[in-house]
Design an enzyme around this catalytic site. Structure first.
Site, PDB file in Angstrom:
ATOM      1  N   ARG A 167       0.837  -1.211   0.000  1.00  0.00           N
ATOM      2  CA  ARG A 167       0.000   0.000   0.000  1.00  0.00           C
ATOM      3  C   ARG A 167       0.874   1.264   0.000  1.00  0.00           C
ATOM      4  O   ARG A 167       0.607   2.231   0.716  1.00  0.00           O
ATOM      5  CB  ARG A 167      -0.918   0.047   1.228  1.00  0.00           C
ATOM      6  CG  ARG A 167      -1.961  -1.036   1.277  1.00  0.00           C
ATOM      7  CD  ARG A 167      -2.964  -0.960   0.144  1.00  0.00           C
ATOM      8  NE  ARG A 167      -4.034  -1.917   0.335  1.00  0.00           N
ATOM      9  CZ  ARG A 167      -3.934  -3.215   0.062  1.00  0.00           C
ATOM     10  NH1 ARG A 167      -2.821  -3.691  -0.467  1.00  0.00           N
ATOM     11  NH2 ARG A 167      -4.955  -4.030   0.290  1.00  0.00           N
ATOM     12  N   SER A 239     -10.161  -0.383   3.564  1.00  0.00           N
ATOM     13  CA  SER A 239      -9.418  -0.568   4.812  1.00  0.00           C
ATOM     14  C   SER A 239      -8.902   0.785   5.282  1.00  0.00           C
ATOM     15  O   SER A 239      -8.276   1.508   4.509  1.00  0.00           O
ATOM     16  CB  SER A 239      -8.215  -1.492   4.602  1.00  0.00           C
ATOM     17  OG  SER A 239      -8.631  -2.769   4.220  1.00  0.00           O
ATOM     18  N   GLU A 335      -4.304   4.153   6.267  1.00  0.00           N
ATOM     19  CA  GLU A 335      -4.087   3.875   4.841  1.00  0.00           C
ATOM     20  C   GLU A 335      -4.451   5.081   3.965  1.00  0.00           C
ATOM     21  O   GLU A 335      -3.686   5.453   3.080  1.00  0.00           O
ATOM     22  CB  GLU A 335      -4.883   2.626   4.439  1.00  0.00           C
ATOM     23  CG  GLU A 335      -4.353   1.952   3.195  1.00  0.00           C
ATOM     24  CD  GLU A 335      -5.253   0.850   2.675  1.00  0.00           C
ATOM     25  OE1 GLU A 335      -6.224   1.176   1.976  1.00  0.00           O
ATOM     26  OE2 GLU A 335      -4.974  -0.329   2.950  1.00  0.00           O
TER      27      GLU A 335
END
Ligand code: EPU
Length: 339
Positions: A167, A239, A335
């Protein structure tokens, strides 16, 4: 030189998947590489802060933006070449990611099916190196094209230059806000091998003796629909935290106290923990602050129940971080990008 039109007092609500109704002082729709390259010469926006937005699926907009929001709408999908091993396909940054994945399958060029239904645009995909169900975008990436906003210069980035991680990429760190990604080229191997080890996907495929990429695509869609909220119904950014990675020693100590901890050993010996499990275990599932809440079926997803603000989502995220730190000694990293 002709410029894209400059809109004033522009609602960003349709441009962020949390559905926050924040406003930008100005906005422009950028529909071509030429329009992106011409921004540097536009005297009306000179010196203004800029915010590049694709589908807004990985941002938390906490306040009005006193600058110009650049909404990327560069379209187009095409097969640009092939070699012995792979097809090369290119898509404009403004293309919807899921529609692009479906299109590659329709061309008979599988390889992205595990990434079905991820919200957002093609141009946003490399920024956080989207991943799901055993595949990361970086594994299918060839190169991308971008414009450096401050100079109007066109640039090309290969896989190394993008520095993909979990990520993570160059664009999420050093390159943040500096470049507008205009198109992305993918390399789809001609020798297709299924990625169907992820437990939920394997379960959804159970019973099928032979399956193709379409079946994995369908299975991933079914798994996502069962667990993850549809942002058009319940605003969210997928997420909200990364799955944290801890040392083998820290993991053993944690495991002794919490035998049920869900974990995945990494190639380097470190251990990735399921952040959803940590949050769930702290009792947060279904709970919230104001209109911001932890999703009932997946504790890693924070949702806007309808009247939440970005500030409330951040407040909730910080409360969760504190609880997880206090109980497990583990730091959760957000995130999405917060603005
Ligand atoms: N779990 C719980 N309670 C929860 C949620 C999860 O106990 O409320 C435990 C379960 O044991 C479950 C495990 O955690 O088996 C892992 O959950 P899940 O399979 O849903 O995956 P995840 O680790 O929570 C990651 C990605 C997702 C991606 C899925 C599938 C991150 C931060 N998230 O979630 O990506 O779709 O795996 O590959 O890596 C995203 O990045 O936005 C995203 C949705």
């Amino acid at each position: 030189m002709s410029h894209a039109s400059l809109l004033a007092d522009y609602s960003l609500r349709p441009h962020n998947t949390f559905g926050f109704d924040v406003r930008a002082r100005h906005a422009m729709h950028i529909d071509s590489v030429e329009a992106a390259a011409a921004l540097v010469d536009n005297a009306r926006i000179a010196g203004m802060p800029t915010l590049v937005l694709g589908g807004g699926s990985n941002v938390v907009l906490t306040r009005d933006f006193d600058g110009v929001a650049l909404i990327v709408g560069i379209m187009g999908k095409r097969v640009i070449g092939e070699d012995e091993d792979a097809w090369l396909v290119e898509a404009g940054a403004g293309e919807n990611w899921h529609a692009f994945v479906a299109w590659t399958l329709a061309q008979g060029m599988p390889g992205l099916e595990n990434l079905a239904l991820i919200p957002g645009t093609v141009g946003a995909a490399p920024i956080q190196n989207i991943g799901a169900y055993g595949l990361e975008m970086g594994e299918r990436f060839e190169r991308l094209h971008a414009v450096e906003l401050a100079t109007g210069a066109r640039a090309e980035f290969d896989r190394d230059a993008c520095a993909f991680g979990y990520r993570d990429s160059f664009f999420k760190r050093a390159g943040r806000g500096r470049f507008m990604i205009t198109s992305v080229v993918f390399r789809l191997p001609k020798a297709w091998t299924p990625r169907a080890d992820y437990a939920d996907v394997a379960r959804a495929l159970e019973g099928a003796s032979a399956y193709n990429a379409q079946a994995i695509f369908d299975a991933v869609i079914a798994v996502r629909r069962a667990k993850l909220p549809d942002w058009t119904v319940l605003g969210n950014a997928g997420s909200f935290f990364k799955n944290p990675v801890v040392s083998a020693d820290a993991f053993e100590a944690l495991k002794a106290r919490e035998p049920g901890v869900v974990s995945y050993r990494q190639a380097d010996g470190q251990v990735k923990l399921a952040a959803g499990w940590l949050i769930d275990r702290c009792g947060w599932k279904g709970r919230g602050i104001g209109g911001a809440a932890v999703h009932e079926r997946q504790a890693l997803v924070l949702v806007n129940r309808g009247d939440a603000t970005g500030a409330q989502v951040l407040e909730l995220a910080e409360a969760i971080q504190r609880d997880v730190r206090a109980r497990f000694g583990v730091e959760l990293e957000m995130e999405p990008v917060c603005l």
